[in-house]
Write an enzyme that holds these catalytic residues in place. Structure first.
Site, PDB file in Angstrom:
ATOM      1  N   HIS A 109     -23.862 -32.095 -18.702  1.00  0.00           N
ATOM      2  CA  HIS A 109     -24.505 -31.839 -17.515  1.00  0.00           C
ATOM      3  C   HIS A 109     -25.768 -30.998 -17.946  1.00  0.00           C
ATOM      4  CE1 HIS A 109     -20.503 -32.758 -16.382  1.00  0.00           C
ATOM      5  NE2 HIS A 109     -21.050 -33.823 -15.750  1.00  0.00           N
TER       6      HIS A 109
HETATM    7 FE1  FES Z   1     -21.317 -29.820 -17.167  1.00  0.00          FE
HETATM    8 FE2  FES Z   1     -21.093 -28.543 -19.562  1.00  0.00          FE
HETATM    9  S1  FES Z   1     -22.668 -28.875 -18.149  1.00  0.00           S
HETATM   10  S2  FES Z   1     -19.633 -29.693 -18.624  1.00  0.00           S
END
Ligand code: FES
Length: 145
Positions: A109
């Site tokens: 993410h």
């Molecule tokens: Fe979601 Fe690393 S940004 S697991």
């Protein structure tokens, strides 16, 4: 808990290795003077969530800008504390964004961390990545996690 000893001698300046420790990946980086300078630069930009490591994500002896016992040597758990993915090592300036000075980028993410694994603002990860308790000796060129 079992401990692991890692030989540091093959890890050249700028290189990193990831070793397993208690079923977790632990990263060891031999940081160059330029990499160490980038930590201060990132701090001066004011883009870190917890620049002074106030949240206890490291042993007390690593509560400093380097988040380590010896500035050159970073030892830390390579797990993004958003949802536990393994962030990619992206040491090259500009490799993640034009302003990027090197660090880690999470493929899941997009969390971003500097070369002390301090999380950058705007990342979904709430905290800096964790640092385990460890010993390190530059005479013996080894670390024990
Ligand atoms: Fe979601 Fe690393 S940004 S697991």
């Amino acid at each position: 808990a079992s401990s692991t000893t890692v030989d540091l001698s093959p890890i050249e300046p700028g290189m990193q290795v990831t070793v397993p420790w208690q079923k977790k990946p632990v990263i060891i980086i031999n940081r160059t003077p330029e990499m160490l300078a980038s930590l201060k630069e990132t701090m001066d930009k004011g883009i870190l969530k917890d620049p002074l490591c106030k949240v206890p994500q490291q042993p007390p002896y690593c509560t400093n800008m380097y988040r380590s016992r010896i500035p050159e040597w970073y030892v830390g758990i390579r797990i993004c504390n958003h949802l536990c993915c393994i962030p990619h090592y992206r040491p090259k300036k500009g490799s993640v964004a034009p302003w990027w000075l090197g660090g880690f980028h999470c493929p899941c993410h997009g969390s971003m961390y500097d070369l002390s694994c301090r999380v950058i603002q705007g990342s979904p990860a709430p905290h800096n990545m964790a640092v385990p308790e460890y010993e390190i000796s530059t005479e013996k060129m080894s670390t024990t996690i």
